[in-house]
Design a protein around this motif. Sequence first.
Motif, PDB file in Angstrom:
ATOM      1  N   GLU A 283      15.506 -25.375  39.703  1.00  0.00           N
ATOM      2  CA  GLU A 283      16.905 -24.950  39.596  1.00  0.00           C
ATOM      3  C   GLU A 283      17.702 -25.879  38.689  1.00  0.00           C
ATOM      4  OE1 GLU A 283      15.425 -25.570  42.668  1.00  0.00           O
ATOM      5  OE2 GLU A 283      14.850 -23.477  42.958  1.00  0.00           O
ATOM      6  N   THR A 284      17.488 -27.187  38.837  1.00  0.00           N
ATOM      7  CA  THR A 284      18.209 -28.157  38.017  1.00  0.00           C
ATOM      8  C   THR A 284      17.854 -28.003  36.538  1.00  0.00           C
ATOM      9  OG1 THR A 284      18.199 -29.716  39.854  1.00  0.00           O
ATOM     10  CG2 THR A 284      18.674 -30.618  37.688  1.00  0.00           C
ATOM     11  N   VAL A 285      16.562 -27.851  36.262  1.00  0.00           N
ATOM     12  CA  VAL A 285      16.115 -27.710  34.873  1.00  0.00           C
ATOM     13  C   VAL A 285      16.687 -26.444  34.256  1.00  0.00           C
ATOM     14  CG1 VAL A 285      14.099 -27.377  33.388  1.00  0.00           C
ATOM     15  CG2 VAL A 285      14.029 -29.070  35.216  1.00  0.00           C
ATOM     16  N   ARG A 286      16.591 -25.339  34.975  1.00  0.00           N
ATOM     17  CA  ARG A 286      17.092 -24.064  34.442  1.00  0.00           C
ATOM     18  C   ARG A 286      18.607 -24.109  34.218  1.00  0.00           C
ATOM     19  NH1 ARG A 286      14.791 -19.577  33.484  1.00  0.00           N
ATOM     20  NH2 ARG A 286      15.983 -17.684  33.245  1.00  0.00           N
ATOM     21  N   ALA A 287      19.361 -24.611  35.202  1.00  0.00           N
ATOM     22  CA  ALA A 287      20.814 -24.677  35.076  1.00  0.00           C
ATOM     23  C   ALA A 287      21.224 -25.595  33.922  1.00  0.00           C
ATOM     24  CB  ALA A 287      21.430 -25.155  36.387  1.00  0.00           C
ATOM     25  N   THR A 288      20.544 -26.726  33.792  1.00  0.00           N
ATOM     26  CA  THR A 288      20.866 -27.664  32.713  1.00  0.00           C
ATOM     27  C   THR A 288      20.553 -27.052  31.351  1.00  0.00           C
ATOM     28  OG1 THR A 288      20.398 -29.517  34.184  1.00  0.00           O
ATOM     29  CG2 THR A 288      20.466 -29.996  31.831  1.00  0.00           C
ATOM     30  N   ALA A 289      19.414 -26.365  31.248  1.00  0.00           N
ATOM     31  CA  ALA A 289      19.034 -25.726  29.979  1.00  0.00           C
ATOM     32  C   ALA A 289      20.026 -24.626  29.601  1.00  0.00           C
ATOM     33  CB  ALA A 289      17.626 -25.163  30.075  1.00  0.00           C
ATOM     34  N   GLU A 290      20.443 -23.819  30.565  1.00  0.00           N
ATOM     35  CA  GLU A 290      21.417 -22.765  30.281  1.00  0.00           C
ATOM     36  C   GLU A 290      22.757 -23.349  29.849  1.00  0.00           C
ATOM     37  OE1 GLU A 290      21.350 -20.473  33.881  1.00  0.00           O
ATOM     38  OE2 GLU A 290      19.602 -19.312  33.230  1.00  0.00           O
TER      39      GLU A 290
ATOM     40  N   VAL B  45      17.319 -18.703  27.838  1.00  0.00           N
ATOM     41  CA  VAL B  45      16.293 -19.434  28.588  1.00  0.00           C
ATOM     42  C   VAL B  45      15.291 -18.403  29.093  1.00  0.00           C
ATOM     43  CG1 VAL B  45      15.869 -20.892  30.586  1.00  0.00           C
ATOM     44  CG2 VAL B  45      17.916 -21.244  29.209  1.00  0.00           C
ATOM     45  N   ALA B  46      14.008 -18.665  28.896  1.00  0.00           N
ATOM     46  CA  ALA B  46      12.953 -17.712  29.236  1.00  0.00           C
ATOM     47  C   ALA B  46      12.290 -18.071  30.561  1.00  0.00           C
ATOM     48  CB  ALA B  46      11.906 -17.694  28.123  1.00  0.00           C
ATOM     49  N   PRO B  47      11.622 -17.107  31.184  1.00  0.00           N
ATOM     50  CA  PRO B  47      10.831 -17.420  32.381  1.00  0.00           C
ATOM     51  C   PRO B  47       9.799 -18.502  32.062  1.00  0.00           C
ATOM     52  CG  PRO B  47      11.012 -15.050  32.091  1.00  0.00           C
ATOM     53  CD  PRO B  47      11.591 -15.691  30.856  1.00  0.00           C
ATOM     54  N   GLY B  48       9.531 -19.338  33.029  1.00  0.00           N
ATOM     55  CA  GLY B  48       8.640 -20.467  32.813  1.00  0.00           C
ATOM     56  C   GLY B  48       9.401 -21.774  32.694  1.00  0.00           C
ATOM     57  N   THR B  49      10.727 -21.680  32.653  1.00  0.00           N
ATOM     58  CA  THR B  49      11.560 -22.875  32.609  1.00  0.00           C
ATOM     59  C   THR B  49      11.656 -23.441  34.016  1.00  0.00           C
ATOM     60  OG1 THR B  49      12.853 -22.071  30.745  1.00  0.00           O
ATOM     61  CG2 THR B  49      13.876 -23.739  32.123  1.00  0.00           C
ATOM     62  N   GLY B  50      11.402 -24.726  34.153  1.00  0.00           N
ATOM     63  CA  GLY B  50      11.462 -25.373  35.462  1.00  0.00           C
ATOM     64  C   GLY B  50      10.736 -26.696  35.448  1.00  0.00           C
ATOM     65  N   SER B  51      10.211 -27.065  36.607  1.00  0.00           N
ATOM     66  CA  SER B  51       9.503 -28.332  36.748  1.00  0.00           C
ATOM     67  C   SER B  51       8.220 -28.090  37.542  1.00  0.00           C
ATOM     68  CB  SER B  51      10.369 -29.369  37.442  1.00  0.00           C
ATOM     69  OG  SER B  51       9.657 -30.577  37.585  1.00  0.00           O
ATOM     70  N   PRO B  52       7.065 -28.212  36.906  1.00  0.00           N
ATOM     71  CA  PRO B  52       5.816 -27.965  37.615  1.00  0.00           C
ATOM     72  C   PRO B  52       5.459 -29.065  38.627  1.00  0.00           C
ATOM     73  CG  PRO B  52       5.362 -28.641  35.364  1.00  0.00           C
ATOM     74  CD  PRO B  52       6.848 -28.492  35.494  1.00  0.00           C
ATOM     75  N   ASP B  53       5.938 -30.287  38.397  1.00  0.00           N
ATOM     76  CA  ASP B  53       5.543 -31.402  39.258  1.00  0.00           C
ATOM     77  C   ASP B  53       6.724 -32.144  39.887  1.00  0.00           C
ATOM     78  OD1 ASP B  53       6.572 -32.627  37.035  1.00  0.00           O
ATOM     79  OD2 ASP B  53       4.762 -33.754  36.538  1.00  0.00           O
ATOM     80  N   GLY B  54       7.938 -31.688  39.649  1.00  0.00           N
ATOM     81  CA  GLY B  54       9.112 -32.344  40.198  1.00  0.00           C
ATOM     82  C   GLY B  54       9.608 -33.521  39.377  1.00  0.00           C
ATOM     83  N   GLU B  55       8.904 -33.854  38.291  1.00  0.00           N
ATOM     84  CA  GLU B  55       9.310 -34.968  37.427  1.00  0.00           C
ATOM     85  C   GLU B  55       9.377 -34.588  35.948  1.00  0.00           C
ATOM     86  OE1 GLU B  55       6.442 -37.973  38.356  1.00  0.00           O
ATOM     87  OE2 GLU B  55       7.511 -38.603  40.160  1.00  0.00           O
ATOM     88  N   THR B  56       8.711 -33.509  35.555  1.00  0.00           N
ATOM     89  CA  THR B  56       8.670 -33.067  34.165  1.00  0.00           C
ATOM     90  C   THR B  56       9.544 -31.832  34.007  1.00  0.00           C
ATOM     91  OG1 THR B  56       6.400 -33.862  33.954  1.00  0.00           O
ATOM     92  CG2 THR B  56       7.167 -32.326  32.274  1.00  0.00           C
ATOM     93  N   ALA B  57      10.426 -31.858  33.023  1.00  0.00           N
ATOM     94  CA  ALA B  57      11.275 -30.700  32.729  1.00  0.00           C
ATOM     95  C   ALA B  57      10.595 -29.873  31.647  1.00  0.00           C
ATOM     96  CB  ALA B  57      12.646 -31.156  32.261  1.00  0.00           C
ATOM     97  N   VAL B  58      10.350 -28.608  31.944  1.00  0.00           N
ATOM     98  CA  VAL B  58       9.758 -27.673  30.993  1.00  0.00           C
ATOM     99  C   VAL B  58      10.808 -26.622  30.662  1.00  0.00           C
ATOM    100  CG1 VAL B  58       7.920 -25.988  30.588  1.00  0.00           C
ATOM    101  CG2 VAL B  58       7.456 -28.026  31.952  1.00  0.00           C
ATOM    102  N   VAL B  59      11.152 -26.526  29.391  1.00  0.00           N
ATOM    103  CA  VAL B  59      12.156 -25.558  28.954  1.00  0.00           C
ATOM    104  C   VAL B  59      11.495 -24.596  27.979  1.00  0.00           C
ATOM    105  CG1 VAL B  59      14.335 -25.226  27.719  1.00  0.00           C
ATOM    106  CG2 VAL B  59      14.068 -27.165  29.275  1.00  0.00           C
ATOM    107  N   ARG B  60      11.566 -23.315  28.313  1.00  0.00           N
ATOM    108  CA  ARG B  60      11.075 -22.252  27.433  1.00  0.00           C
ATOM    109  C   ARG B  60      12.280 -21.461  26.954  1.00  0.00           C
ATOM    110  NH1 ARG B  60       5.466 -19.839  28.244  1.00  0.00           N
ATOM    111  NH2 ARG B  60       6.568 -18.259  27.094  1.00  0.00           N
ATOM    112  N   LEU B  61      12.363 -21.280  25.660  1.00  0.00           N
ATOM    113  CA  LEU B  61      13.444 -20.502  25.066  1.00  0.00           C
ATOM    114  C   LEU B  61      12.866 -19.331  24.296  1.00  0.00           C
ATOM    115  CD1 LEU B  61      15.797 -23.254  23.575  1.00  0.00           C
ATOM    116  CD2 LEU B  61      15.914 -22.156  25.809  1.00  0.00           C
ATOM    117  N   VAL B  62      13.592 -18.234  24.309  1.00  0.00           N
ATOM    118  CA  VAL B  62      13.225 -17.060  23.524  1.00  0.00           C
ATOM    119  C   VAL B  62      14.417 -16.709  22.643  1.00  0.00           C
ATOM    120  CG1 VAL B  62      13.933 -15.417  25.312  1.00  0.00           C
ATOM    121  CG2 VAL B  62      12.270 -14.720  23.603  1.00  0.00           C
ATOM    122  N   GLY B  63      14.155 -16.388  21.395  1.00  0.00           N
ATOM    123  CA  GLY B  63      15.226 -16.066  20.464  1.00  0.00           C
ATOM    124  C   GLY B  63      14.823 -14.958  19.514  1.00  0.00           C
ATOM    125  N   GLN B  64      15.817 -14.289  18.967  1.00  0.00           N
ATOM    126  CA  GLN B  64      15.581 -13.244  17.979  1.00  0.00           C
ATOM    127  C   GLN B  64      15.998 -13.782  16.615  1.00  0.00           C
ATOM    128  OE1 GLN B  64      17.347 -12.449  20.904  1.00  0.00           O
ATOM    129  NE2 GLN B  64      15.403 -11.812  21.780  1.00  0.00           N
TER     130      GLN B  64
END
Length: 157
Positions: free
Chosen positions: A84-91, A108-127
Amino acid sequence: MESASTRARAARRRGESGQVTLLILGFTLVAAMLVVGTVAVTSAQLSRVRLLDAADGAALDAADSLDVRAYEQGLDDAVAVSNETVRATAERYLDERPLPVGMAGWAVAPGTGSPDGETAVVRLVGQADLPLVGGVLRGLGTTVTITVESRARSELQ
């Protein structure tokens, strides 16, 4: 008086008239298509780089956003983050930035989040908005969609 060989050469020349013009027109068309294609591909690559730059910034910002559970559980080796923190911050990061040149939109695309609670993964989609061919693609009902992913982690030392 005209000889037979002179008449034959003249007849051959009349049959070939206009062939060079057609060849030059064909080569010009091929060269123009190559230029347009090169411009479109270069623009798509630049749009991908700009989108990746935004994903890097959003991931770095999200990696520094301390999650509420850190106040309850403490800290380990890195700043604690959640999906939630990663997604909200990315948005929020994207909302605060202007849309880059060459992009028609981003999210922000699906897959944005934290897989381990310490790494922020941000996926973006654009046209991508491609020059010269963008209108043709929109007329055909399609766009060039680019998806990028960036990861960041804030280590504690």
